[in-house]
Design a protein around this motif. Structure first.
Motif, PDB file in Angstrom:
ATOM      1  N   ASP A  34       0.825  -1.216   0.000  1.00 50.71           N
ATOM      2  CA  ASP A  34       0.000   0.000   0.000  1.00 50.71           C
ATOM      3  C   ASP A  34       0.858   1.265   0.000  1.00 50.71           C
ATOM      4  OD1 ASP A  34      -2.472  -1.365   0.015  1.00 50.71           O
ATOM      5  OD2 ASP A  34      -2.334  -1.655   2.185  1.00 50.71           O
ATOM      6  N   LEU A  35       2.109   1.152   0.403  1.00 53.07           N
ATOM      7  CA  LEU A  35       3.002   2.316   0.400  1.00 53.07           C
ATOM      8  C   LEU A  35       3.244   2.841  -1.015  1.00 53.07           C
ATOM      9  CD1 LEU A  35       5.771   1.132   2.906  1.00 53.07           C
ATOM     10  CD2 LEU A  35       3.887   2.693   3.373  1.00 53.07           C
ATOM     11  N   LEU A  36       3.032   1.980  -1.990  1.00 52.84           N
ATOM     12  CA  LEU A  36       3.272   2.357  -3.381  1.00 52.84           C
ATOM     13  C   LEU A  36       2.049   3.031  -4.004  1.00 52.84           C
ATOM     14  CD1 LEU A  36       5.089  -0.933  -4.473  1.00 52.84           C
ATOM     15  CD2 LEU A  36       6.066   1.128  -3.435  1.00 52.84           C
ATOM     16  N   ASP A  37       0.958   3.110  -3.239  1.00 54.80           N
ATOM     17  CA  ASP A  37      -0.287   3.741  -3.697  1.00 54.80           C
ATOM     18  C   ASP A  37      -0.264   5.222  -3.310  1.00 54.80           C
ATOM     19  OD1 ASP A  37      -2.989   4.659  -3.895  1.00 54.80           O
ATOM     20  OD2 ASP A  37      -3.717   2.611  -3.675  1.00 54.80           O
ATOM     21  N   LYS A  38      -0.642   6.090  -4.240  1.00 53.00           N
ATOM     22  CA  LYS A  38      -0.633   7.533  -3.971  1.00 53.00           C
ATOM     23  C   LYS A  38      -1.624   7.918  -2.877  1.00 53.00           C
ATOM     24  CE  LYS A  38      -3.966   8.609  -7.646  1.00 53.00           C
ATOM     25  NZ  LYS A  38      -4.210   9.369  -8.901  1.00 53.00           N
ATOM     26  N   ASN A  39      -2.597   7.044  -2.581  1.00 47.28           N
ATOM     27  CA  ASN A  39      -3.607   7.335  -1.556  1.00 47.28           C
ATOM     28  C   ASN A  39      -3.228   6.785  -0.182  1.00 47.28           C
ATOM     29  OD1 ASN A  39      -5.431   8.659  -3.352  1.00 47.28           O
ATOM     30  ND2 ASN A  39      -6.046   6.645  -4.140  1.00 47.28           N
ATOM     31  N   PHE A  40      -1.959   6.388  -0.002  1.00 45.20           N
ATOM     32  CA  PHE A  40      -1.578   5.760   1.260  1.00 45.20           C
ATOM     33  C   PHE A  40      -1.896   6.643   2.461  1.00 45.20           C
ATOM     34  CE2 PHE A  40       1.474   5.237   4.730  1.00 45.20           C
ATOM     35  CZ  PHE A  40       1.169   3.939   5.100  1.00 45.20           C
ATOM     36  N   THR A  41      -1.536   7.922   2.414  1.00 43.95           N
ATOM     37  CA  THR A  41      -1.748   8.813   3.560  1.00 43.95           C
ATOM     38  C   THR A  41      -3.225   8.937   3.888  1.00 43.95           C
ATOM     39  OG1 THR A  41       0.249  10.054   3.018  1.00 43.95           O
ATOM     40  CG2 THR A  41      -1.319  11.112   4.486  1.00 43.95           C
ATOM     41  N   THR A  42      -4.065   9.028   2.862  1.00 49.15           N
ATOM     42  CA  THR A  42      -5.518   9.101   3.083  1.00 49.15           C
ATOM     43  C   THR A  42      -6.012   7.838   3.768  1.00 49.15           C
ATOM     44  OG1 THR A  42      -5.788  10.480   1.126  1.00 49.15           O
ATOM     45  CG2 THR A  42      -7.753   9.354   1.950  1.00 49.15           C
ATOM     46  N   ASN A  43      -5.557   6.688   3.312  1.00 46.97           N
ATOM     47  CA  ASN A  43      -5.982   5.419   3.906  1.00 46.97           C
ATOM     48  C   ASN A  43      -5.461   5.283   5.335  1.00 46.97           C
ATOM     49  OD1 ASN A  43      -7.319   4.631   1.553  1.00 46.97           O
ATOM     50  ND2 ASN A  43      -5.475   3.709   0.685  1.00 46.97           N
ATOM     51  N   TYR A  44      -4.264   5.806   5.561  1.00 48.37           N
ATOM     52  CA  TYR A  44      -3.712   5.797   6.916  1.00 48.37           C
ATOM     53  C   TYR A  44      -4.605   6.614   7.855  1.00 48.37           C
ATOM     54  CZ  TYR A  44      -0.821   7.062  10.893  1.00 48.37           C
ATOM     55  OH  TYR A  44      -0.367   7.267  12.173  1.00 48.37           O
ATOM     56  N   ILE A  45      -5.003   7.793   7.423  1.00 41.99           N
ATOM     57  CA  ILE A  45      -5.827   8.669   8.267  1.00 41.99           C
ATOM     58  C   ILE A  45      -7.156   8.010   8.598  1.00 41.99           C
ATOM     59  CG2 ILE A  45      -7.091  10.860   8.298  1.00 41.99           C
ATOM     60  CD1 ILE A  45      -4.748  12.038   6.655  1.00 41.99           C
ATOM     61  N   LYS A  46      -7.753   7.329   7.625  1.00 41.47           N
ATOM     62  CA  LYS A  46      -9.031   6.632   7.866  1.00 41.47           C
ATOM     63  C   LYS A  46      -8.877   5.579   8.958  1.00 41.47           C
ATOM     64  CE  LYS A  46     -11.012   7.134   3.212  1.00 41.47           C
ATOM     65  NZ  LYS A  46     -11.384   6.390   1.972  1.00 41.47           N
ATOM     66  N   LEU A  47      -7.809   4.807   8.873  1.00 41.19           N
ATOM     67  CA  LEU A  47      -7.595   3.764   9.873  1.00 41.19           C
ATOM     68  C   LEU A  47      -7.216   4.372  11.217  1.00 41.19           C
ATOM     69  CD1 LEU A  47      -7.562   0.789  10.498  1.00 41.19           C
ATOM     70  CD2 LEU A  47      -5.246   0.642   9.571  1.00 41.19           C
ATOM     71  N   ARG A  48      -6.471   5.461  11.187  1.00 45.64           N
ATOM     72  CA  ARG A  48      -6.096   6.127  12.436  1.00 45.64           C
ATOM     73  C   ARG A  48      -7.332   6.623  13.173  1.00 45.64           C
ATOM     74  NH1 ARG A  48      -5.039  10.185  15.640  1.00 45.64           N
ATOM     75  NH2 ARG A  48      -2.936  10.773  16.270  1.00 45.64           N
ATOM     76  N   LEU A  49      -8.304   7.181  12.451  1.00 40.70           N
ATOM     77  CA  LEU A  49      -9.533   7.673  13.075  1.00 40.70           C
ATOM     78  C   LEU A  49     -10.305   6.534  13.723  1.00 40.70           C
ATOM     79  CD1 LEU A  49     -10.678  10.259  10.371  1.00 40.70           C
ATOM     80  CD2 LEU A  49      -9.828  10.760  12.681  1.00 40.70           C
ATOM     81  N   LYS A  50     -10.326   5.384  13.055  1.00 48.20           N
ATOM     82  CA  LYS A  50     -10.998   4.217  13.637  1.00 48.20           C
ATOM     83  C   LYS A  50     -10.302   3.801  14.929  1.00 48.20           C
ATOM     84  CE  LYS A  50     -12.368  -0.538  12.713  1.00 48.20           C
ATOM     85  NZ  LYS A  50     -12.473  -1.631  11.742  1.00 48.20           N
ATOM     86  N   HIS A  51      -8.974   3.789  14.895  1.00 45.17           N
ATOM     87  CA  HIS A  51      -8.213   3.435  16.088  1.00 45.17           C
ATOM     88  C   HIS A  51      -8.428   4.460  17.200  1.00 45.17           C
ATOM     89  CE1 HIS A  51      -5.087   0.957  13.590  1.00 45.17           C
ATOM     90  NE2 HIS A  51      -6.218   0.308  13.767  1.00 45.17           N
ATOM     91  N   GLN A  52      -8.560   5.732  16.843  1.00 39.73           N
ATOM     92  CA  GLN A  52      -8.737   6.774  17.847  1.00 39.73           C
ATOM     93  C   GLN A  52     -10.020   6.566  18.633  1.00 39.73           C
ATOM     94  OE1 GLN A  52      -6.350   9.244  18.599  1.00 39.73           O
ATOM     95  NE2 GLN A  52      -7.696   9.265  20.408  1.00 39.73           N
TER      96      GLN A  52
END
Length: 420
Positions: free
Chosen positions: A149-167
């Motif tokens: 997924d690091l090779l996907d340009k949307n990685f940071t967006t996907n990270y933020i989505k998962l981070r919000l769920k974890h929060q």
């Protein structure tokens, strides 16, 4: 062809040194499970190095090293390790490869691990707080982010989505620690990770096997910590046994040849959980001192006890062990008599099997006594150099576990291994 090296106890059996010893005979060393809670200790040019994520063949220039899909990867730990091994001449950009399917440990996984363990109170399982359990939970829950997924340009967006769920989960735990610094480290490490060899791991290793390359699969932790067959719930979050090789690397079972199991000449365990042969006396403390039994990853003092042949036979059975390496045999040089657990008395009934709920069973170990050898075995080079009492001790273990001890490690040095 794949050979497997894995631990037969609760981890800390000395797998790093043994993999390093065998590495020259293989073309590829492949980690198939676990995370940075593994601490594989090597000595290079007399200096101690502990590897947590990098496979233990990294110091052999001709050997490729694969981090397989069954691993959960901490980018920060990996970056630090890569910088560390580079000082010793290891070129990870040349001889290390990472599967795209390997799941990432995020800063919020570490936070979730810490929050969960804090809430357990006396019921703590002894987590290393590296985020490994939560990362595997996201993997099985189909939420996780992978190296590919690091090779996907949307990685940071996907990270933020998962981070919000974890929060939201962290809020439920009333966890308020600031992890901003963790995130800064993470994204810096992510950039470094993108510069490494990211491959389709399953194709990579199967193609290499078709080319006739020899693979050594390197396990982390130990068999008695397996998520399915260990001392549940005091276990790790992955399959530490031979079966984990197939799912962790994407290879067929018929490709496995030898399974080399590693056991100490005695037993240790870090953290909570059942330990039938644990010594709570001066002998246990002396074992800890003589063996320098402190966790390579956490520094925690290890619990120590006599070798447990009930657990060892069980581990050999579920792994299909064909050969055994006994490590730290020299630690017993000054101990006499030695005790060996041959059976359990469970609630008054003798058995040679591991109980289903070992955590609740009232277990008394049945012990057989052996004379010690009172000899410095660290200087031994051949089987004939070993004292007869040590050979008797090893032969008894051979007979009980149904797999031959083929090597004895008699010190921390690379050359301190005696073939039998």
């Amino acid at each position: 062809m794949i050979d497997v090296i894995l631990g037969l106890q609760w981890g800390d059996e000395g797998k790093g040194k043994i993999v390093d010893y065998f590495a020259p005979n293989y073309d590829i060393i492949a980690r198939f499970q676990g995370g940075p809670n593994a601490g594989h200790t090597l000595y290079v040019n007399g200096e101690k190095i502990v590897l947590h994520q990098i496979p233990s063949g990294v110091f052999h220039p001709h050997t490729a090293n694969l981090i397989g899909s069954g691993v959960v990867l901490d980018a920060v730990t990996l970056k630090r390790e890569c910088e560390s091994v580079a000082k010793f001449g290891a070129d990870v950009r040349k001889n290390m490869f990472i599967s795209k399917r390997t799941h990432l440990i995020l800063p919020t996984h570490r936070a979730l691990d810490k929050a969960s363990e804090m809430q357990k109170g006396d019921g703590k399982i002894g987590s290393t707080l590296k985020g490994i359990g939560p990362a595997y939970m996201d993997k099985t829950g189909r939420n996780g982010l992978r190296v590919g997924d690091l090779l996907d340009k949307n990685f940071t967006t996907n990270y933020i989505k998962l981070r919000l769920k974890h929060q939201r989960l962290l809020d439920n735990h009333n966890f308020s620690e600031d992890i901003t610094a963790w995130e800064e480290e993470f994204f810096e490490a992510v950039e470094f990770l993108r510069s490494l060899n990211i491959v389709d791991g399953e194709y990579y290793i199967n193609n290499k096997i078709k080319e006739g390359k020899k693979v050594l699969a390197e396990g982390a932790q130990g068999s008695m910590l397996d998520i399915d067959f260990g001392t549940f719930p005091f276990v790790t979050s992955s399959n530490t046994i031979t079966a984990g090789v197939m799912s962790g690397l994407g290879v067929a079972p018929q490709l496995v040849r030898d399974v080399i199991g590693i056991t100490k000449a005695y037993c240790t365990r870090v953290g909570g959980g059942p330990f039938p042969t644990e010594l709570h006396d001066a002998t246990g403390e002396e074992l800890r001192k003589a063996g320098n039994e402190f966790g390579a990853t956490t520094g925690r003092p290890r619990r120590c006890g006599w070798i447990d042949l009930v657990a060892l036979n069980y581990a050999c059975m579920i792994n299909g062990v064909t050969k055994v390496v006994m490590t730290k045999a020299d630690v017993l040089d000054k101990f006499t008599p030695l005790q060996v657990c041959t059976a359990y008395n469970v609630n008054g009934v003798e058995t040679d099997q591991i109980p289903f709920d070992i955590c609740k069973a009232n277990i008394e170990p049945a012990l057989k006594s052996f004379p010690g050898w009172n000899t410095d075995t660290t200087v031994c080079k051949t089987e004939n150099d070993l004292p007869e009492t040590m050979r008797t001790y090893i032969q008894f273990i051979n007979e009980k576990i149904g797999a031959p001890v083929k090597w004895v490690s008699n010190g921390p040095g690379r050359d301190q291994i005696v073939p039998l």
